[in-house]
Design an enzyme around this catalytic site. Sequence first.
Site, PDB file in Angstrom:
ATOM      1  N   GLU A   1      26.338  82.223  70.785  1.00 20.70           N
ATOM      2  CA  GLU A   1      27.035  83.155  69.890  1.00 20.70           C
ATOM      3  C   GLU A   1      27.548  84.354  70.669  1.00 20.70           C
ATOM      4  O   GLU A   1      27.354  84.463  71.879  1.00 20.70           O
ATOM      5  CB  GLU A   1      26.091  83.614  68.774  1.00 20.70           C
ATOM      6  CG  GLU A   1      24.858  84.327  69.293  1.00 20.70           C
ATOM      7  CD  GLU A   1      23.843  84.633  68.224  1.00 20.70           C
ATOM      8  OE1 GLU A   1      24.124  84.388  67.034  1.00 20.70           O
ATOM      9  OE2 GLU A   1      22.748  85.127  68.560  1.00 20.70           O
TER      10      GLU A   1
ATOM     11  N   ASP B   1      25.010  94.594  69.371  1.00 20.00           N
ATOM     12  CA  ASP B   1      26.275  93.856  69.521  1.00 20.00           C
ATOM     13  C   ASP B   1      27.404  94.717  70.064  1.00 20.00           C
ATOM     14  O   ASP B   1      28.508  94.746  69.502  1.00 20.00           O
ATOM     15  CB  ASP B   1      26.704  93.245  68.181  1.00 20.00           C
ATOM     16  CG  ASP B   1      25.588  92.471  67.506  1.00 20.00           C
ATOM     17  OD1 ASP B   1      24.855  91.766  68.214  1.00 20.00           O
ATOM     18  OD2 ASP B   1      25.455  92.573  66.278  1.00 20.00           O
TER      19      ASP B   1
END
Length: 516
Positions: free
Chosen positions: A184, A15
């Site tokens: 997302e 991420d």
Amino acid sequence: MTRFANPVLPGSHPDPSICRVGDDYYLATSTFALFPGIALHHSRDLVHWRPIGAALDRPSQLDLTGLTMLYGIYAPTLRHHDGVFYLVCTVVGEGAGGNFLVTATDPAGSWSEPTWVEDAPGFDPSLLFDDGKVWYCGTWQHDPVGEPGRTTVWVQELDVATGVLLGERHAVWTGALVGATWAEGPHLYRIGDYVYLVAAEAGTDWNHAIVVARSTSVTGPYQGCPANPVLSSRHLGRTADVVGPGHADLVETQDGEWWAVLLAARPSDGPWWGTSRETFLVPVAWEEGWPVFAPGVGRVQLSLEGPSLASHEWPARPTRDEFDGAALDPEWSCARVPQSQWWSLSARPGHLQLQARTDTPYDIGNPSMLLRRVEQAAWQASLSLELTGDRGGLILWVSDSHQLRVEYDGQLVRLIRREDSAEVTVAEHAVGPGPVRLQIEAHGRDSVVRAAGPGDTWTDVGKVDLGFLGQLVNGYFFGMLVGPYAVGAGEEVADVDWFEYGDVSLFEPSDANLRG
């Protein structure tokens, strides 16, 4: 321009979020249930990175009590505006958690206590500073009947000083493909006449992909890019050398080039992700108002031409930690948040001393255990340990339920395999009183464990297939970590004289028996 090797941050650094301030680049990655929380790195050329600490490095900032490595810190977004760095992030937990904001004027310095964003459902938040306003962008999971994993990306104005959301909430995106799941990791950018939305889709698995949409207004409506998904490995099959790209974040260099950092994985020994999700770098071009990721290639490469920035390599990190500094190297982490300091670099100079406490590596507590990421498919880790506690040693750890322990009790070395919380002793080897040297050498899933007593040469204790520790097998989102640990009644200690880690090519087999 010179070639560079991907990933630019090897080992489990998922991420990634990036921002540039002048000639400096800063990167934040997820840490789940590890402490310190939110790993931070610094670069001057987008290729060479050095750790500068973590945003959440005080117990007062973070509570991970009772959380396994399935939970904790998810997907931070790092931004800079008017001399202030902003990190917005999610703590995911069973019955706990939420979204929060921390700030700093120096990313390597002290970050603020969290400001919690109330009434902000979901996860993976990000920020956009645009025309005097701050926009909060989040992901809400709503799971319609028969459609698990369906999410909606939403935006709302935010007062960053108070964490209060303002005005109307706008649902702007549910995915590029019909029936898309897990839209997302959204990031918003104002570039020219458009606001661009870059998001991930399909879950962090083989089919993970990057998609793009744009609008003339932050609040939409958004038009999907005709080329979606703009980056994927779906079409390459499961034999590709890099798979599952997602969670991309764009950055423009001071020379006007565009690049993206993103997570992806390097399978080894078939469908096995031992190093889990790492940070990769790909070029981005603009065509007809849309970003093109990895132009002309269409995939994440392990070797490619780098940015046209002057190369800035940091001093090489030593393979051996002698523990002779005033503070721990920022590469070290522990499981969950320590409420007291159970390690010392001064109690026995030149050693890392671990208090042998009752918390174990297989409990959901805070064991006396320090961990660093495994970064390669072929690697070696060794240490020298002297024990006065109950037991301790060298551990290859994914979670409380999945681990491989090379455990020493003052006489015997035991090789213990723990999968789904069930333990098996694979092998035993008598070494007698310490100090003892312990070693794990791995080549993909194949590993051999060695031990040596004082003055002895290395002896093979046993071999273990590490397949049970790989992502997509164990269900966790983080990769393997390795380091020392100790267990005892609380008054004993384990003294680690040195710890060594690196690619196996860095260690000569003929020298291995002489180390320590």
